[in-house]
Structures are given as structure tokens and as C-alpha cells.
Scaffold this motif. Structure first.
Motif, PDB file in Angstrom:
ATOM      1  N   LYS A 207       1.053 -10.680   4.136  1.00 24.80           N
ATOM      2  CA  LYS A 207       0.200 -10.084   3.114  1.00 24.80           C
ATOM      3  C   LYS A 207      -1.220  -9.881   3.641  1.00 24.80           C
ATOM      4  O   LYS A 207      -1.857  -8.861   3.357  1.00 24.80           O
ATOM      5  N   TRP A 208      -1.718 -10.843   4.404  1.00 24.39           N
ATOM      6  CA  TRP A 208      -3.055 -10.689   4.965  1.00 24.39           C
ATOM      7  C   TRP A 208      -3.126  -9.481   5.896  1.00 24.39           C
ATOM      8  O   TRP A 208      -4.092  -8.717   5.872  1.00 24.39           O
ATOM      9  N   GLU A 209      -2.102  -9.313   6.709  1.00 28.46           N
ATOM     10  CA  GLU A 209      -2.084  -8.169   7.624  1.00 28.46           C
ATOM     11  C   GLU A 209      -2.003  -6.864   6.847  1.00 28.46           C
ATOM     12  O   GLU A 209      -2.705  -5.892   7.163  1.00 28.46           O
ATOM     13  N   GLU A 210      -1.157  -6.804   5.831  1.00 24.32           N
ATOM     14  CA  GLU A 210      -1.052  -5.586   5.026  1.00 24.32           C
ATOM     15  C   GLU A 210      -2.330  -5.331   4.247  1.00 24.32           C
ATOM     16  O   GLU A 210      -2.717  -4.171   4.043  1.00 24.32           O
ATOM     17  N   ALA A 211      -3.014  -6.385   3.820  1.00 25.64           N
ATOM     18  CA  ALA A 211      -4.294  -6.223   3.139  1.00 25.64           C
ATOM     19  C   ALA A 211      -5.330  -5.623   4.089  1.00 25.64           C
ATOM     20  O   ALA A 211      -6.096  -4.725   3.715  1.00 25.64           O
ATOM     21  N   ALA A 212      -5.355  -6.106   5.328  1.00 22.88           N
ATOM     22  CA  ALA A 212      -6.286  -5.561   6.315  1.00 22.88           C
ATOM     23  C   ALA A 212      -5.987  -4.097   6.594  1.00 22.88           C
ATOM     24  O   ALA A 212      -6.907  -3.257   6.696  1.00 22.88           O
ATOM     25  N   GLU A 213      -4.719  -3.760   6.710  1.00 20.26           N
ATOM     26  CA  GLU A 213      -4.329  -2.373   6.945  1.00 20.26           C
ATOM     27  C   GLU A 213      -4.730  -1.487   5.766  1.00 20.26           C
ATOM     28  O   GLU A 213      -5.186  -0.347   5.954  1.00 20.26           O
ATOM     29  N   ALA A 214      -4.579  -2.006   4.552  1.00 23.32           N
ATOM     30  CA  ALA A 214      -4.952  -1.227   3.364  1.00 23.32           C
ATOM     31  C   ALA A 214      -6.459  -1.017   3.306  1.00 23.32           C
ATOM     32  O   ALA A 214      -6.933   0.053   2.915  1.00 23.32           O
ATOM     33  N   ALA A 215      -7.228  -2.036   3.688  1.00 21.23           N
ATOM     34  CA  ALA A 215      -8.680  -1.897   3.717  1.00 21.23           C
ATOM     35  C   ALA A 215      -9.097  -0.829   4.724  1.00 21.23           C
ATOM     36  O   ALA A 215      -9.958   0.020   4.437  1.00 21.23           O
ATOM     37  N   GLU A 216      -8.484  -0.860   5.893  1.00 24.00           N
ATOM     38  CA  GLU A 216      -8.781   0.156   6.908  1.00 24.00           C
ATOM     39  C   GLU A 216      -8.412   1.552   6.410  1.00 24.00           C
ATOM     40  O   GLU A 216      -9.186   2.503   6.581  1.00 24.00           O
ATOM     41  N   ALA A 217      -7.250   1.662   5.792  1.00 28.45           N
ATOM     42  CA  ALA A 217      -6.809   2.974   5.297  1.00 28.45           C
ATOM     43  C   ALA A 217      -7.739   3.499   4.222  1.00 28.45           C
ATOM     44  O   ALA A 217      -8.038   4.702   4.172  1.00 28.45           O
ATOM     45  N   ALA A 218      -8.237   2.609   3.350  1.00 29.83           N
ATOM     46  CA  ALA A 218      -9.147   3.033   2.294  1.00 29.83           C
ATOM     47  C   ALA A 218     -10.456   3.572   2.869  1.00 29.83           C
ATOM     48  O   ALA A 218     -10.994   4.587   2.408  1.00 29.83           O
ATOM     49  N   LEU A 219     -10.960   2.909   3.897  1.00 33.62           N
ATOM     50  CA  LEU A 219     -12.210   3.358   4.509  1.00 33.62           C
ATOM     51  C   LEU A 219     -12.015   4.645   5.301  1.00 33.62           C
ATOM     52  O   LEU A 219     -12.892   5.524   5.307  1.00 33.62           O
ATOM     53  N   LYS A 220     -10.872   4.778   5.960  1.00 34.25           N
ATOM     54  CA  LYS A 220     -10.592   6.024   6.670  1.00 34.25           C
ATOM     55  C   LYS A 220     -10.461   7.186   5.695  1.00 34.25           C
ATOM     56  O   LYS A 220     -10.908   8.313   5.980  1.00 34.25           O
ATOM     57  N   ALA A 221      -9.861   6.926   4.534  1.00 35.20           N
ATOM     58  CA  ALA A 221      -9.754   7.976   3.516  1.00 35.20           C
ATOM     59  C   ALA A 221     -11.129   8.382   3.012  1.00 35.20           C
ATOM     60  O   ALA A 221     -11.396   9.569   2.776  1.00 35.20           O
ATOM     61  N   ARG A 222     -12.037   7.403   2.857  1.00 32.37           N
ATOM     62  CA  ARG A 222     -13.401   7.733   2.415  1.00 32.37           C
ATOM     63  C   ARG A 222     -14.135   8.513   3.494  1.00 32.37           C
ATOM     64  O   ARG A 222     -14.876   9.450   3.182  1.00 32.37           O
ATOM     65  N   LEU A 223     -13.942   8.151   4.760  1.00 35.47           N
ATOM     66  CA  LEU A 223     -14.549   8.917   5.838  1.00 35.47           C
ATOM     67  C   LEU A 223     -14.071  10.365   5.824  1.00 35.47           C
ATOM     68  O   LEU A 223     -14.864  11.303   5.995  1.00 35.47           O
ATOM     69  N   ALA A 224     -12.773  10.560   5.622  1.00 35.37           N
ATOM     70  CA  ALA A 224     -12.229  11.915   5.561  1.00 35.37           C
ATOM     71  C   ALA A 224     -12.806  12.672   4.371  1.00 35.37           C
ATOM     72  O   ALA A 224     -13.080  13.876   4.460  1.00 35.37           O
ATOM     73  N   LEU A 225     -13.004  11.976   3.256  1.00 37.27           N
ATOM     74  CA  LEU A 225     -13.596  12.620   2.078  1.00 37.27           C
ATOM     75  C   LEU A 225     -15.027  13.049   2.370  1.00 37.27           C
ATOM     76  O   LEU A 225     -15.437  14.154   2.026  1.00 37.27           O
ATOM     77  N   TRP A 226     -15.791  12.166   2.998  1.00 35.09           N
ATOM     78  CA  TRP A 226     -17.178  12.507   3.344  1.00 35.09           C
ATOM     79  C   TRP A 226     -17.232  13.659   4.350  1.00 35.09           C
ATOM     80  O   TRP A 226     -18.101  14.521   4.260  1.00 35.09           O
ATOM     81  N   ASP A 227     -16.299  13.680   5.316  1.00 38.53           N
ATOM     82  CA  ASP A 227     -16.229  14.804   6.263  1.00 38.53           C
ATOM     83  C   ASP A 227     -15.998  16.112   5.507  1.00 38.53           C
ATOM     84  O   ASP A 227     -16.610  17.143   5.826  1.00 38.53           O
ATOM     85  N   PHE A 228     -15.115  16.068   4.516  1.00 38.95           N
ATOM     86  CA  PHE A 228     -14.818  17.264   3.735  1.00 38.95           C
ATOM     87  C   PHE A 228     -16.052  17.742   2.979  1.00 38.95           C
ATOM     88  O   PHE A 228     -16.379  18.934   2.996  1.00 38.95           O
ATOM     89  N   VAL A 229     -16.727  16.820   2.301  1.00 37.17           N
ATOM     90  CA  VAL A 229     -17.916  17.206   1.529  1.00 37.17           C
ATOM     91  C   VAL A 229     -18.993  17.759   2.455  1.00 37.17           C
ATOM     92  O   VAL A 229     -19.646  18.766   2.139  1.00 37.17           O
ATOM     93  N   LEU A 230     -19.180  17.125   3.603  1.00 39.51           N
ATOM     94  CA  LEU A 230     -20.171  17.631   4.556  1.00 39.51           C
ATOM     95  C   LEU A 230     -19.822  19.050   4.990  1.00 39.51           C
ATOM     96  O   LEU A 230     -20.689  19.923   5.073  1.00 39.51           O
ATOM     97  N   GLY A 231     -18.551  19.292   5.251  1.00 37.18           N
ATOM     98  CA  GLY A 231     -18.129  20.643   5.621  1.00 37.18           C
ATOM     99  C   GLY A 231     -18.401  21.652   4.519  1.00 37.18           C
ATOM    100  O   GLY A 231     -18.828  22.784   4.796  1.00 37.18           O
TER     101      GLY A 231
END
Length: 276
Positions: A231-255
């Protein structure tokens, strides 16, 4: 919360995601935002993140508290209390003497600022008769916002509470740096208060995330993961995925900003997240 010692803890997750958080805090979007129109473009996409945050919150509440009748006590009472507390603030905060959800307040902020709310209102209207997937396909939603929401609901659909808790905890609005709030304050003064409600929203989230909700949400992650290393490993992976999704969202808005207003400024857009 549980006091069981494991080889994993929230500090491990925080260390693992620090590079992603640093990228978010210094994203080129914040420097590119300079005008009222550019801020409106930001709001027209960001509102979808505000809405799906509420959906993630309610998904957690439905799993960590009892929301049906007959009522039965659920496990993890401290996480139960935290979820109910944050639902109260997010779904029924008090603004200028009246109860309102932060999502509804954001819509009011958009209208005050002159931003277009038709896309998000169209999505909400379709949800009365369609699934989330169907509504996302039929509504006129910015592509970046659609991808962000799809990622969130993909996580909710897994039913993994520990992963949902991690995404909720580490993908919060405290990721928005003070420089962004300062820009909104300046534009609000220049526009005779057109961004006043939006500024209140930003400052309110920074306040509650930093003072109480941030530390309590870390305890919730520890609570739901317990001593289970998977569960700890999956939680870490989910945290990373959430931040990567936000980065992609910010890239989109910047574009979007550069495509409509920013080209003349000479600002160079960074490559999309995950590319060099």
C-alpha cells in the motif's frame, strides 16, 4: 492514528515526489501569467481541477465514513473525522456570511472576473443523465482538463483508498506558489476588485492546507497504509501520478496562453512533461 513502524512512511513519499513538487512550484506558467485575459484562460481550465478535487474528496468520504442508512461505525476514526471536517469546509464553507462550496465559489469568481463558465457548467449538467466518461466525451472541455479529470476518475474507479488518499494529500492547492497569489492581488487592484473572490479562494486554500488539513492528511495516508508495504508503494506511485497529471495540466494551460496572447512576449514554452 496507527503507530505501527514500517520501512515506509510519509517522509519517504515526500522525498520521492520532491523533484516533481519543485517543478510545479517553478513552472513557467506562473511567469507567463501577466494579464487579466491570461488569468481568465487559466481559470477556465483550472476549474475542472477544482471540481474533480471535490469528487476525489467525496470518493474518500464514501469509503472512510458511513454515508448510508443504516449507519454503522467505520474503522479508522481519526481519518473519518478528518474527512468529515474537510468535507464541511470544502462543501459548505462560509463566505461573506453564507454557506457555499468552494467549487460554486470558484464559479462565482470566474463570473466576477469575466471568465467563460460554459464548459464546466455543460459538464455538470450532463452528469445528471450520463456517466462521467460519457459526459467528458460529449461536453466541450479543454483537452488538458479532460485528461486531468480522466486520470483522477481512473484512480477513483480503482477503489484503492490508500492511493486516493495519497493523490488527495500530495496534489493539493498548496502547490500554487505565493508569486501566483501576488499576481492575482495585483490584477485585482488594477481591475477594481474583479478578482477579489478568486483571491479569497486561493488564500483560503493556502490557509487551511497549511495550518490543519495538510498535517492531518499526512496522518490519513499513514492511517490507511498501516504496515502494508504494498500500500505504501502504491500510495507513492499515486502521489507521483497526481503531480505528473498537474504538470501536464499546467503545460496545457501555458500552451493555451502562449497560443492566444503570449507569442509576442517572447516567452519560450518548455517541452511537455516527460519530454526533453
Amino acid at each position: 492514528m496507527t503507530g505501527t513502524q514500517t520501512t515506509f512512511d510519509v517522509g519517504m513519499i515526500e522525498a520521492r515526489i520532491r523533484p516533481l513538487r519543485d517543478r510545479l512550484a517553478t513552472h513557467g506558467l506562473y511567469k507567463a501569467l501577466k494579464t487579466e485575459q491570461q488569468l481568465r484562460v487559466f481559470m477556465e481550465t483550472h476549474v475542472f481541477a477544482v471540481w474533480d478535487f471535490m469528487s476525489l474528496l467525496k470518493g474518500l468520504q464514501s469509503r472512510l465514513t458511513c454515508v448510508s442508512s443504516p449507519w454503522v461505525p467505520t474503522a479508522l476514526p481519526e481519518s473519518r473525522r478528518f474527512l468529515n471536517e474537510i468535507v464541511l469546509g470544502e462543501e459548505s464553507d462560509v463566505y461573506e456570511g453564507r454557506a457555499i462550496s468552494h467549487f460554486e465559489l470558484y464559479l462565482e469568481a470566474m463570473e466576477q472576473a469575466g471568465a467563460n463558465t460554459s464548459a464546466i457548467r455543460g459538464l455538470i449538467a450532463k452528469l445528471g443523465s450520463s456517466s462521467v466518461a460519457e459526459a467528458l466525451e460529449s461536453a466541450a472541455i479543454p483537452a488538458g482538463a479532460k485528461a486531468f479529470v480522466q486520470a483522477t476518475f481512473g484512480l477513483i474507479d480503482t477503489g484503492k483508498v490508500h492511493a486516493m488518499a495519497a493523490a488527495f494529500t500530495f496534489g493539493r492547492e498548496d502547490l500554487i506558489p505565493e508569486m501566483f497569489s501576488a499576481l492575482v492581488r495585483d490584477l485585482n487592484q488594477q481591475s477594481s476588485g474583479r478578482f477579489g473572490t478568486f483571491l479569497w479562494y486561493l488564500e483560503r486554500h493556502i490557509e487551511v492546507d497549511g495550518e490543519d488539513h495538510g498535517p492531518l492528511s499526512l496522518r490519513m495516508v499513514a492511517d490507511v497504509c498501516g504496515s502494508d508495504e504494498r500500500k505504501w508503494e502504491e500510495a507513492a506511485e499515486a502521489a507521483e501520478a497526481a503531480l505528473k497529471a498537474r504538470l501536464a495540466l499546467w503545460d496545457f494551460v501555458l500552451g493555451e496562453i502562449l497560443a492566444t496572447n503570449g507569442a509576442a512576449s517572447g516567452f519560450k514554452s518548455p517541452p511537455p512533461y516527460g519530454h526533453s
